[in-house]
Write a protein that holds these residues in place. Structure first.
Motif, PDB file in Angstrom:
ATOM      1  N   GLN A  17      32.196  37.693  24.550  1.00  0.00           N
ATOM      2  CA  GLN A  17      32.476  38.528  25.733  1.00  0.00           C
ATOM      3  C   GLN A  17      32.386  37.726  27.025  1.00  0.00           C
ATOM      4  O   GLN A  17      33.043  38.043  28.012  1.00  0.00           O
ATOM      5  N   TRP A  18      31.534  36.659  27.039  1.00  0.00           N
ATOM      6  CA  TRP A  18      31.437  35.845  28.272  1.00  0.00           C
ATOM      7  C   TRP A  18      32.765  35.196  28.598  1.00  0.00           C
ATOM      8  O   TRP A  18      33.051  34.879  29.747  1.00  0.00           O
ATOM      9  N   MET A  19      33.574  34.931  27.565  1.00  0.00           N
ATOM     10  CA  MET A  19      34.873  34.312  27.825  1.00  0.00           C
ATOM     11  C   MET A  19      35.842  35.346  28.416  1.00  0.00           C
ATOM     12  O   MET A  19      36.656  35.034  29.269  1.00  0.00           O
ATOM     13  N   ILE A  20      35.690  36.600  27.940  1.00  0.00           N
ATOM     14  CA  ILE A  20      36.577  37.650  28.430  1.00  0.00           C
ATOM     15  C   ILE A  20      36.120  38.106  29.813  1.00  0.00           C
ATOM     16  O   ILE A  20      36.914  38.310  30.720  1.00  0.00           O
ATOM     17  N   HIS A  21      34.828  38.260  29.971  1.00  0.00           N
ATOM     18  CA  HIS A  21      34.249  38.730  31.239  1.00  0.00           C
ATOM     19  C   HIS A  21      33.177  37.732  31.687  1.00  0.00           C
ATOM     20  O   HIS A  21      31.977  37.998  31.535  1.00  0.00           O
ATOM     21  N   PRO A  22      33.590  36.585  32.237  1.00  0.00           N
ATOM     22  CA  PRO A  22      32.574  35.575  32.593  1.00  0.00           C
ATOM     23  C   PRO A  22      31.672  35.997  33.743  1.00  0.00           C
ATOM     24  O   PRO A  22      30.554  35.486  33.856  1.00  0.00           O
ATOM     25  N   GLN A  23      32.137  36.904  34.562  1.00  0.00           N
ATOM     26  CA  GLN A  23      31.329  37.309  35.721  1.00  0.00           C
ATOM     27  C   GLN A  23      30.324  38.375  35.297  1.00  0.00           C
ATOM     28  O   GLN A  23      30.363  39.507  35.767  1.00  0.00           O
ATOM     29  N   VAL A  24      29.414  37.991  34.430  1.00  0.00           N
ATOM     30  CA  VAL A  24      28.447  38.980  33.956  1.00  0.00           C
ATOM     31  C   VAL A  24      27.039  38.444  34.172  1.00  0.00           C
ATOM     32  O   VAL A  24      26.775  37.250  34.017  1.00  0.00           O
TER      33      VAL A  24
END
Lengths: 661, 226
Positions: free
Chosen positions: B213-220
């Protein structure tokens, strides 16, 4: 019942595999075939042997004949004295040539405090203002008067991307650093901290947003800043599982208090647990190697009434900051064409650079006065081990080895100085030394790394080779060799920095380490442990593991009881690999290494990183005191760490009884 | 192969959404060097050079064949401008493959509809001479793989090149040649943003899914309660 060499029960099938491998091994030795390379060439890699290797006992199966594979020194012209220019393992390229010793050493300035922070720090995370912190500060809960939520000493560190020169023969590099208000730098400013003076740092992520696409090829602009070796409450420790992106911040409370202050040695803690050299670095899970490589690291010097920073008081160690100098070592690789800093993103083993940086520049020189200096040496990795020698006589063509004094391991003053001719450190370890330049006025000396290492496995036999297959490819072939020492001859190692003893004559009121001064005594390790835990460091089908399991932020592997004593047995099942193992929160002492008491000076003091060499078993003594909450333990070869050789655990009121977490 | 995603189509039209739009503009993808893939990044900027270097050293544009028998190019078709997970297996592997592949099946379900849209999962056979396209298709079916998770083979030499390039090789050649010890990690990345790391294929599926998921939504942002 069947048992392995560790006295552990194993299945009948496994025992048969072990016996078959041992038999094969004996036959091979009888036939005179003793290296893995030879076996491979002869097609003698037997199923039995490989089954053993698969389970991590490869070195035992094959005996000790093979240490590892390949130094970066074979073939070609050495373009830059003191660096390995010829072939860098791991499909990495060779860096462009750089002239050594033309850049003066940078001494990081002392970090600047700020009078106040806006918004004011709060006990609970100030989520509305953009703070990302796991829990309220613990210290004010113990004593609000001693640890006010807003202590007197405040810092504001912005983590920023900036452009800087690491050597005049290379283009400026775009890297990450810490800005205390005086501009970003890497390594970051050096904290000058004092026991009894709590402080708070607001760590702000001011890096470019991850989605802005100006990434320089590596690094994740999502951070967690760990203060390495601090006896810190967990919410301020900088845990890998707590991280935040650009525009957000975390207030980190550093109580600067001795271990035992709220348990075994109330109210001030145990003076013999004093720390002196800590460091701060990014710890973002899965991306620590990239983020620290990109610059997110700095030094934290902690003083007290004995280690005062003034050579006329206390232990009278050379005065900070004029004669007390942090030296932060890092090895790096640069693109041969563009000169851009590069990082091997697809490596699982460990990364070596062919350029050696000290305090952010390649092979600097340092002008010193003919007197004593205290140097605080830190190996920031990612994966390199060093054995430092002080070398003279290089220009005359007759390199000589000069003695110096070891005074601290992992930033902990040892009971008394020890005269040595070399000191070995691995990733994340620190040593402190005193070098007396009095007799060398006018001369040029070198800090030389004579330890051979050719890939992420650890120190390697000097006659091992890595050879470029041809001059245009980046592929290196491995030439496995045998049991030679890993130490190169004087003057043939990496000359990492140069000391020019051409500074003015100045007074020296520091203690003479030869006069046998004494520092702190080692805390007792006699207390009986509440529990003994075993940790096996292994590689399961390429996956770095601890006890067969992998890093997972959502799983606490075990629960330590607050204010209890534990013994940990660290066992290395990974054959030829060395793992520098770091445990957060509390220091440890090495009780035994391979069942005997430590024999080298760097093993005898208090530690927070212990090198676990091939096939070793190390027994550690801990007291987990004062604080509660979550912490990790991990291999500090940060490439192994990022690939899951880490375990999360926590300190709670009632500990568990899990012996093999 | 799956149909082009919205991201691919927008990227090709120069109208990508914000996160990827910067890539197309910054890298001027039309000015590839001779011999480089058509879409290779240009090198006027540090970011462009870095992306090009990663492509050249680690993401070769090798021809591969999917479990559906379709011919694809590794960089151009599978990786460029995508978030990906990549691992190696072979159909008759009875060591760790069953664990890793079952894990990936769980991960795919945890990621739901993002797979095939925001995340592309690839599993490459380690034994291209042994695993036919039919074997791959059968194996994939047995695992209950859904669209967005592609199984691939290719020429043995190309598979070896790929395996070395994306970091599935041991430093010790003896161990490296023993397929039963093959590396069980999952390489994950966001190609345009140059975010790459890897995690063990035997880690807990929910943790693997979180890391992807960090690749899809790195701004987490994240905190772990203890």
């Amino acid at each position: 019942m069947y048992y392995n060499v560790f006295g552990e029960k194993v299945s009948k099938r496994r025992f048969k595999q072990m016996c078959a491998a041992a038999k094969n091994r004996r036959e091979l030795i009888a036939a005179g075939v003793t290296s893995r390379r030879e076996m491979f060439k002869m097609g003698l890699l037997t199923a039995g042997g490989l089954l053993i290797a698969k389970h991590g006992l490869s070195s035992r199966a094959y005996g000790q004949s093979v240490t590892t594979n390949n130094p970066a020194s074979g073939g070609g012209t050495n373009l830059s004295p003191g660096t390995n220019q010829n072939c860098v393992p791991g499909n990495q390229t060779m860096s462009p040539p750089t002239r050594p010793f033309i850049v003066p050493l940078t001494v990081m300035p002392t970090a600047r405090t700020v009078p106040s922070l806006t918004p004011t720090p709060t006990l609970n995370p100030n989520v509305g203002a953009g703070e990302v912190r796991a829990a309220p500060f613990q210290a004010p809960g113990i004593s609000m008067s001693r640890f006010p939520v807003v202590p007197q000493t405040l810092y504001q560190f912005n983590q920023r991307q900036f452009s800087t020169s690491q050597h005049p023969d290379l283009p400026k590099q775009t890297i990450w650093g810490f800005d205390d208000g005086t501009g970003p730098r890497s390594p970051g400013p050096t904290y000058q901290a004092f026991y009894g003076k709590p402080q708070l740092t607001r760590n702000i992520n001011s890096l470019p947003s991850i989605t802005e696409v100006n990434n320089t090829g590596f690094g994740m602009a999502s951070v967690s800043t760990h203060l390495h070796n601090a006896h810190n409450p967990s919410e301020s420790d900088g845990n890998p599982c707590d991280f935040y992106t650009s525009g957000h911040f975390c207030d980190q409370y550093y109580p600067n208090v001795l271990a035992g202050f709220n348990s075994t040695n109330q109210p001030n803690g145990d003076i013999n647990e004093s720390l002196s050299t800590l460091w701060y670095h990014d710890h973002r899970v899965d991306f620590t190697s990239q983020n620290t490589y990109k610059g997110l690291a700095g030094m934290y010097c902690l003083f007290n009434q004995f280690d005062t920073g003034n050579e006329e008081t206390g232990f009278r160690l050379p005065s900070f900051p004029q004669f007390d100098i942090p030296l932060i070592f890092a090895d790096r690789t640069y693109d041969p064409n563009s000169g851009d800093l590069v990082f091997d993103l697809f490596n699982l083993d460990g990364i070596l650079g062919d350029k050696f940086l000290v305090n952010g520049t390649i092979q600097p020189f340092f002008q010193v006065s003919p007197r004593r200096y205290r140097f605080r040496l830190l190996d920031t990795g990612p994966s390199r081990f060093y054995e430092f020698f002080l070398t003279g006589g290089v220009a005359a063509g007759s390199p000589t080895t000069l003695p110096f004094y070891l005074i601290a391991t992992d930033g902990n003053l040892i009971p008394a100085p020890v005269q040595v001719t070399s000191v070995r450190i691995g990733p994340a370890e620190r040593v402190e030394v005193i070098i007396d330049f009095t007799k060398f006025a006018g001369q040029t000396l070198y800090l030389e790394n004579r330890l051979n290492q050719i890939n992420g496995q650890g120190p390697a036999a000097v006659d091992s080779q890595v050879a470029p297959q041809n001059s245009t490819t980046t592929e290196c072939s491995l030439v496995l060799n045998s049991n030679q020492p890993a130490i190169k001859a004087a003057g043939t190692g990496d000359l990492i920095m140069q000391f020019r003893v051409t500074g003015p004559q100045v007074a020296d009121n520091s203690v003479n380490p030869a006069s046998n001064p004494s520092f702190y005594q080692l805390p007792s390790t006699q207390a009986a442990p509440r529990i003994v835990r075993t940790f096996k460091f292994d590689r399961l089908n390429g996956q770095w593991s601890i006890n067969g399991q992998f890093m997972d932020c959502n799983t606490f592997r075990f629960a330590v009881q607050q204010n209890s004593v534990e013994q940990w047995l660290l066992t290395n099942l990974t054959g030829d690999w060395t793992h520098p193992v770091h445990i957060h929160l509390e220091e440890h002492q090495i009780l035994t290494r391979n069942r005997v008491a430590p024999t080298v000076a760097t093993d005898m003091g208090r530690k927070d990183v212990t090198q676990l060499h091939p096939n070793e078993r190390v027994q550690l003594f801990f007291r987990f005191r004062d604080w509660l909450g979550k912490y990790p333990m991990h291999c500090h070869n940060v490439v192994h760490e990022d690939h899951a050789m880490m375990a999360l655990w926590h300190v709670v009121a009632e500990g568990d009884d899990v012996n093999v977490p | 192969m799956n149909a082009l995603s919205r991201r691919d189509m927008l990227g090709m039209l120069g109208m990508a959404p914000l996160a990827v739009g910067g890539v197309a503009r910054a890298y001027g993808e039309t000015s590839a060097a001779p011999g480089a893939p058509a879409g290779a990044p240009a090198t006027q900027t540090i970011a462009g050079r870095a992306r090009r270097r990663i492509q050249e050293q680690h993401l070769p544009n090798l021809p591969l064949i999917t479990h559906e028998g379709k011919r694809v190019l590794f960089y151009d078709d599978l990786v460029r401008n995508k978030n990906v997970s990549m691992n190696f297996f072979y159909a008759k592997c009875d060591e760790i493959c069953p664990l890793v592949m079952a894990n990936l099946a769980k991960v795919q379900r945890l990621l739901g509809k993002q797979v095939g849209r925001d995340m592309y999962m690839y599993s490459f056979t380690l034994k291209p001479a042994e695993d036919s396209v039919d074997d791959l298709r059968e194996h994939r079916k047995m695992l209950g793989a859904l669209p967005g998770w592609t199984f691939l083979t290719g020429k043995p030499e190309d598979i070896e090149t790929l395996r070395a390039a994306i970091g599935f090789k041991y430093p010790d050649p003896a161990i490296d040649q023993d397929k039963t010890q093959h590396i069980g990690n999952i390489r994950y990345g966001n190609e345009p943003l140059m975010l790459w790391s890897a995690c063990p294929g035997m880690a807990h599926a929910d943790w693997i899914a979180e890391t992807l998921q960090w690749m899809i939504h790195p701004q987490v942002d994240r905190v772990q309660k203890s």
